[in-house]
Design an enzyme around this catalytic site. Structure first.
Site, PDB file in Angstrom:
ATOM      1  N   LYS A  92      70.315   4.301  69.283  1.00  0.00           N
ATOM      2  CA  LYS A  92      71.544   5.055  69.013  1.00  0.00           C
ATOM      3  C   LYS A  92      71.311   6.547  69.210  1.00  0.00           C
ATOM      4  CE  LYS A  92      72.747   6.307  64.734  1.00  0.00           C
ATOM      5  NZ  LYS A  92      73.256   7.695  64.585  1.00  0.00           N
ATOM      6  N   ASN A  93      70.237   7.056  68.653  1.00  0.00           N
ATOM      7  CA  ASN A  93      70.001   8.499  68.666  1.00  0.00           C
ATOM      8  C   ASN A  93      69.574   9.020  70.036  1.00  0.00           C
ATOM      9  OD1 ASN A  93      70.714   8.737  65.991  1.00  0.00           O
ATOM     10  ND2 ASN A  93      68.609   8.563  65.236  1.00  0.00           N
ATOM     11  N   CYS A 123      77.287  10.764  58.087  1.00  0.00           N
ATOM     12  CA  CYS A 123      76.739  10.330  56.809  1.00  0.00           C
ATOM     13  C   CYS A 123      76.634  11.490  55.823  1.00  0.00           C
ATOM     14  CB  CYS A 123      75.338   9.728  57.004  1.00  0.00           C
ATOM     15  SG  CYS A 123      75.350   8.079  57.707  1.00  0.00           S
ATOM     16  N   ARG A 146      73.070  19.397  56.564  1.00  0.00           N
ATOM     17  CA  ARG A 146      72.795  19.372  58.002  1.00  0.00           C
ATOM     18  C   ARG A 146      73.624  20.419  58.742  1.00  0.00           C
ATOM     19  NH1 ARG A 146      72.368  13.239  60.139  1.00  0.00           N
ATOM     20  NH2 ARG A 146      74.400  12.931  59.250  1.00  0.00           N
ATOM     21  N   ASP A 191      64.603   8.543  58.696  1.00  0.00           N
ATOM     22  CA  ASP A 191      65.491   7.399  58.863  1.00  0.00           C
ATOM     23  C   ASP A 191      64.848   6.074  58.459  1.00  0.00           C
ATOM     24  OD1 ASP A 191      67.590   8.916  59.683  1.00  0.00           O
ATOM     25  OD2 ASP A 191      67.477   8.391  61.799  1.00  0.00           O
ATOM     26  N   ARG A 211      77.416   1.529  62.402  1.00  0.00           N
ATOM     27  CA  ARG A 211      77.256   2.784  63.138  1.00  0.00           C
ATOM     28  C   ARG A 211      75.888   2.850  63.806  1.00  0.00           C
ATOM     29  NH1 ARG A 211      76.903   7.068  59.858  1.00  0.00           N
ATOM     30  NH2 ARG A 211      76.748   8.255  61.789  1.00  0.00           N
TER      31      ARG A 211
END
Length: 418
Positions: free
Chosen positions: A22-23, A116, A121, A304, A397
């Protein structure tokens, strides 16, 4: 609202493959805005965040089409330079369209992002870096307004390493006049994957994966073809799932060196881990000890994977201390794990976990963010009785068919549609 019910007590066994990252997929998708034409991306996971990214690209004028794990993106010359709140609020990565649109078209309006709730951030590092390259930036009514007739190469020094900031500046700098030097750049594999695709498009980037990246500006880029790297966080989650239940699980289609920090800590805890070129196997272990971890930027222990590793430590012999140095609000899963009977004492950025194997009892819990969702599902694998994880949309997600993959290994897990 959908939920997942996990009935614990099953030993996981077998092989399971990892989806695309995903990232990595999200920044690569946004990078297509730099070159008109048809881009072809393989190994793109089916995730809510990928869907949201495609929705945003389409609102900007692109056309996306999926066949299996392959996405094609047809990119026109844009006439719309606004990333609207309705899409951007769904995920934080939407801010990554700022760099490429600004670099190519000289202007961009991007809503402040959502995602999230794991900490502030701030995107100020992104904005200050773009200013260093000559952008004029204001923030008004929830939108970032950026403009620049022509970005100019310069030295960008990040106060703290930022993955998103590094990616945004990489994409902005490809069209900047002269050389851009990014110091204290993020070293994550996903940054390297983005740089590799930009280079395939004709960019001149060197040093990705190190703390100093140099970008020589070019006049134009062209579409290309690329395969997204495997998702190291999914691979780690599945590895921990096997370890928790005492089974032998082989995680395939992954890159073991991307998980060196996790593998090292699992071995320190007492697990036998074997690796091949594209797979990692955790072998059965009945007793493991508590070990301490501190999350740090890559190649350190990934934030993560912190929540998932915490679940593993609830079943360890002895005490472990988990320190979260990346995000200030990433212990929200502690309260929910405590509802299951975990013995965890949280402080602001430190949690003390007192392991007691077999001490979890199934109960209804609430997912607060993406990785917390995964940790609660993992806890359910070893809890007595049924664990119902609510607000599971977070899971979609970042994980492609996690329940199906766990079921393929023998887990008793199902999704409820209410």
């Amino acid at each position: 609202m959908e939920s997942v019910v996990v009935r614990g007590g099953k030993v996981l066994e077998g092989e399971v493959s990892v989806s695309g990252a995903k990232n990595s997929a999200l920044p690569v998708l946004f990078s297509t805005l730099l070159a008109e034409g048809t881009h072809t991306l393989h190994n793109v996971p089916r995730l809510k965040d990928v869907e949201s990214t495609c929705q945003l690209l389409e609102l900007l004028g692109c056309k996306t089409q999926r066949e299996g794990t392959t996405l094609t993106i047809q990119v026109p010359t844009l006439s719309n330079f606004e990333a609207h709140y309705d899409v951007v609020r769904k995920m934080r990565a939407s801010i990554l369209c700022l760099g490429p649109i600004l670099a190519k078209y000289g202007q961009a309006q991007v809503s402040l992002p959502g995602g999230c709730a794991i900490g502030t951030r701030p995107i100020n590092l992104h904005l200050e870096a773009l200013k260093t390259l000559g952008a004029e930036i204001t923030v008004e009514k929830g939108y970032v307004h950026a403009s620049a007739k022509k970005l100019r190469g310069d030295t960008v020094l990040f106060e703290t390493a930022t993955v998103g900031g590094t990616e945004n500046i990489l994409m902005a700098a490809v069209f900047a006049e002269g050389k851009t030097i990014i110091e204290n750049a993020a070293k994550e594999p996903e940054v390297v994957d983005l740089a590799n695709y930009l280079n395939k498009m004709g960019a001149q980037i060197k040093g990705a994966g190190s703390s100093i990246i140099t970008v020589e500006g070019v006049e134009s880029l062209h579409p290309s073809e690329h395969t997204i790297i495997p998702d190291r966080i999914e691979a780690g989650t599945l590895l921990i799932a096997g370890a928790l239940t005492g089974g032998k699980v082989k995680v395939t289609d992954c890159i073991p060196e991307h998980l060196d920090a996790l593998i090292s800590k699992m071995r320190e805890s007492g697990f036998q881990i074997s690796t091949e070129e594209s797979s990692i196997t955790v072998h059965p272990c009945t007793v493991w000890k508590g070990v301490d971890i501190t999350t740090t930027p890559h190649p350190g222990f990934a934030t993560d994977l912190q929540a998932q590793f915490m679940v593993l430590m609830t079943q360890a012999k002895g005490t472990s201390v988990i320190t979260e140095s990346i995000f200030e609000n990433r212990f929200m899963h502690v309260q929910e794990l405590s509802r299951l009977g975990a013995d965890i004492t949280p402080k602001t950025r430190v949690a003390v976990v007192r392991g007691r194997k077999g001490g979890l009892e199934g109960a209804p819990v609430m997912a607060t963010d993406l990785r917390a969702s995964a940790s609660l599902v993992l806890a359910g694998l070893v809890a007595h009785g049924a664990t119902k994880v609510n607000r599971i949309y977070h899971l979609d997600r970042g994980y492609e068919n996690l329940e199906a993959k766990l079921r393929s290994l023998g887990a008793d897990v199902e999704r409820l549609h209410q």
